[in-house]
Design a protein around this motif. Structure first.
Motif, PDB file in Angstrom:
ATOM      1  N   ARG A  18      84.498  30.927  71.997  1.00 25.40           N
ATOM      2  CA  ARG A  18      84.567  32.389  72.153  1.00 25.40           C
ATOM      3  C   ARG A  18      85.935  32.728  72.737  1.00 25.40           C
ATOM      4  O   ARG A  18      86.066  33.312  73.807  1.00 25.40           O
ATOM      5  CB  ARG A  18      83.433  32.842  73.083  1.00 25.40           C
ATOM      6  N   LYS A  21      87.291  35.934  74.319  1.00 27.62           N
ATOM      7  CA  LYS A  21      86.853  36.214  75.693  1.00 27.62           C
ATOM      8  C   LYS A  21      87.177  35.046  76.628  1.00 27.62           C
ATOM      9  O   LYS A  21      86.605  34.904  77.702  1.00 27.62           O
ATOM     10  CB  LYS A  21      85.345  36.487  75.736  1.00 27.62           C
ATOM     11  N   SER A  26      78.330  33.973  77.947  1.00 27.54           N
ATOM     12  CA  SER A  26      77.339  35.034  77.787  1.00 27.54           C
ATOM     13  C   SER A  26      75.944  34.436  77.897  1.00 27.54           C
ATOM     14  O   SER A  26      75.770  33.202  77.870  1.00 27.54           O
ATOM     15  CB  SER A  26      77.504  35.694  76.418  1.00 27.54           C
ATOM     16  N   GLN A  28      73.762  34.429  75.601  1.00 21.09           N
ATOM     17  CA  GLN A  28      73.541  33.697  74.350  1.00 21.09           C
ATOM     18  C   GLN A  28      74.145  32.289  74.426  1.00 21.09           C
ATOM     19  O   GLN A  28      73.536  31.319  73.979  1.00 21.09           O
ATOM     20  CB  GLN A  28      74.164  34.461  73.183  1.00 21.09           C
ATOM     21  N   ASN A  62      81.708  33.388  84.004  1.00 20.37           N
ATOM     22  CA  ASN A  62      80.673  34.215  83.391  1.00 20.37           C
ATOM     23  C   ASN A  62      81.286  35.453  82.741  1.00 20.37           C
ATOM     24  O   ASN A  62      82.254  36.021  83.258  1.00 20.37           O
ATOM     25  CB  ASN A  62      79.661  34.684  84.445  1.00 20.37           C
ATOM     26  N   ASP A  63      80.694  35.879  81.634  1.00 18.91           N
ATOM     27  CA  ASP A  63      80.965  37.206  81.108  1.00 18.91           C
ATOM     28  C   ASP A  63      80.220  38.156  82.054  1.00 18.91           C
ATOM     29  O   ASP A  63      79.001  38.308  81.961  1.00 18.91           O
ATOM     30  CB  ASP A  63      80.428  37.312  79.675  1.00 18.91           C
ATOM     31  N   ASP A  66      77.888  41.004  80.776  1.00 18.51           N
ATOM     32  CA  ASP A  66      76.693  40.421  80.173  1.00 18.51           C
ATOM     33  C   ASP A  66      75.771  39.849  81.252  1.00 18.51           C
ATOM     34  O   ASP A  66      74.552  40.025  81.225  1.00 18.51           O
ATOM     35  CB  ASP A  66      77.110  39.328  79.186  1.00 18.51           C
TER      36      ASP A  66
END
Length: 245
Positions: A18, A21, A26, A28, A62-63, A66
């Motif tokens: 990802r 980002k 996330s 997910q 961490n995001d 989210d």
């Protein structure tokens, strides 16, 4: 898929994917990682798990948007599920770290058996600047690894450190050129995969056993404190500043 999964020669490779980002995790992605660890643990053909973010970035933590939308940090929360699976995983875990390794990107490494990194890798645990506390049992594992004062430097002040410093303190096994990172990590994974599996797993269990119960206790304790802090005015102010940057 934001976590790419490949399996060959007894090695399951999990690649965080990802990059837009900076591999921030996330819900997910946590679910994908957890499912992969469950499958790896149950599959006799899988001897070793190799975790990487590729040649440019490991994980920016961490995001946060989210994460904040994920609800209470109970046993159903994807982050909590992953931390418990990671901390109790009984097969060898190897990490290959290049670029950013922020927050969980650093604390997850404390549960890996072997860690390889580039000299320019940037490790940081900026929890206090966000009004938060350590997680992943790092408040227990980091002082045991690097000593109290140095752990305080990185967990209280949140100072960053590079691959060379991580090697000196014992968080990283070897510092390698970026072009050689994945090849070396895979070579070590194949070495482990070629050894008698039961002997390797029993040896890991013996290495981890003296602190396993304490790790689980501290992990629970940190999560409880972390959740309390999430609702504090200090944390809300810090997170607001973070999102305005």
């Amino acid at each position: 898929m934001t976590v790419m999964i490949a399996q060959a020669d007894g090695v399951m490779t999990l690649t965080l994917s990802r990059l837009d980002k900076k591999n921030a995790l996330s819900a997910q992605m946590y679910q994908q990682l957890s499912q992969a660890l469950i499958e790896a643990a149950a599959d006799p053909q899988c001897r070793v798990v190799l975790l990487t973010g590729g040649p440019d970035c490991f994980c920016a933590g961490n995001d946060l948007a989210d994460f904040l939308a994920g609800g209470s940090l109970n046993h159903e929360h994807p982050t909590v599920q992953f931390l418990h699976l990671l901390s109790q995983f009984d097969k060898p875990l190897i990490a290959a770290v290049a670029g950013l390794a922020i927050g969980i990107g650093t604390t997850a490494l404390l549960h890996c058996d072997l860690v390889y990194a580039t000299a320019s890798a940037r490790f940081q645990m900026p929890f206090t600047s966000l009004g938060l506390c350590p997680e992943a049992a790092s408040s227990l594992l980091l002082p045991r690894l690097v000593g109290y004062q140095r752990a305080a430097q990185y967990l209280l002040l949140g100072e960053a450190f590079d691959g060379g410093q991580a090697y000196q303190m014992g968080l990283v096994n070897e510092v390698v050129a970026a072009a050689d990172l994945l090849a070396l990590a895979r070579q070590k994974a194949l070495q482990l995969a070629a050894l008698p599996a039961t002997a390797v797993q029993q040896s890991k269990r013996l290495l981890k056993q003296p602190m396993q119960q304490q790790v689980q206790h501290v992990l629970h304790q940190e999560l409880a404190e972390f959740e309390q802090l999430l609702h504090s005015d200090e944390c809300k102010t810090a997170l607001k500043r973070f999102f305005q940057r």
